[in-house]
Design a protein around this motif. Structure first.
Motif, mmCIF file in Angstrom:
data_model
loop_
_atom_site.group_PDB
_atom_site.id
_atom_site.type_symbol
_atom_site.label_atom_id
_atom_site.label_comp_id
_atom_site.label_asym_id
_atom_site.label_seq_id
_atom_site.Cartn_x
_atom_site.Cartn_y
_atom_site.Cartn_z
ATOM 1 N N ASN A 1 -94.543 -77.527 -20.827
ATOM 2 C CA ASN A 1 -93.535 -77.454 -19.776
ATOM 3 C C ASN A 1 -93.516 -78.795 -19.050
ATOM 4 O O ASN A 1 -94.415 -79.627 -19.230
ATOM 5 N N THR A 2 -92.532 -78.996 -18.205
ATOM 6 C CA THR A 2 -92.436 -80.261 -17.472
ATOM 7 C C THR A 2 -93.628 -80.474 -16.540
ATOM 8 O O THR A 2 -93.981 -81.614 -16.247
ATOM 9 N N ASP A 3 -94.280 -79.382 -16.104
ATOM 10 C CA ASP A 3 -95.448 -79.526 -15.230
ATOM 11 C C ASP A 3 -96.747 -79.728 -16.004
ATOM 12 O O ASP A 3 -97.825 -79.797 -15.425
ATOM 13 N N ARG B 1 -96.320 -74.308 -22.852
ATOM 14 C CA ARG B 1 -95.213 -73.347 -22.960
ATOM 15 C C ARG B 1 -95.461 -72.411 -24.128
ATOM 16 O O ARG B 1 -95.304 -71.201 -24.018
#
Length: 150
Positions: free
Chosen positions: A120-122, A126
């Motif tokens: 995920n972007t963080d 995912r």
């Protein structure tokens, strides 16, 4: 009636669950944690019946912790490729090129054991899967499955 028994085994198992099911945890880590818990449950049942912890249950808990530690060590050594830079085998599977998958897996068997991970972007995971998982999603010929498992 006062029951005298240690919850150390159960505590260790719960620590394994929280440690094994992190954002980077995998099914192996989760299975190891489940084994730890299962090994501890008989000691709780025995303690309820007899009022003391069962030594055999403690031994089973120790064995489960050893197995879990081995699984976690194996976990640290797993091969990883990221979805933004996937392996050639992954690309062939995504394209449904079954003959290409078979040829590539025979020449590069290590790629069949390489986990593909998407973040995920963080930075959290995912999803992660093996080439076998992707193949099964697309109902390949049995020869593809055999090549991935070889």
């Amino acid at each position: 009636m006062v029951m005298e028994f240690s919850f150390q085994g159960l505590t260790d198992a719960l620590d394994g669950v929280t440690g094994g099911l992190t954002s980077t945890g995998t099914p192996k880590a989760a299975d190891a944690a489940k084994q730890r818990i299962a090994a501890c449950l008989p000691s709780v049942s025995d303690a309820r019946e007899s009022g003391t912890a069962d030594a055999d249950a403690d031994d089973r808990g120790a064995e489960a912790r050893d197995e879990a530690a081995a699984a976690e060590e194996e976990e640290e050594e797993k091969l990883i490729a990221y979805s933004d830079e996937p392996t050639e085998l992954y690309k062939l599977l995504k394209d449904g090129d079954w003959s290409g998958v078979i040829r590539w897996a025979q020449k590069n068997p290590i790629e069949a054991k390489t986990w593909i991970v998407e973040k995920n972007t963080d930075g959290t995971t995912r999803w992660e899967l093996l080439p076998l998982h992707l193949a099964c999603e697309n109902q390949p010929p049995v020869e593809v499955i055999e090549a991935l498992l070889a």
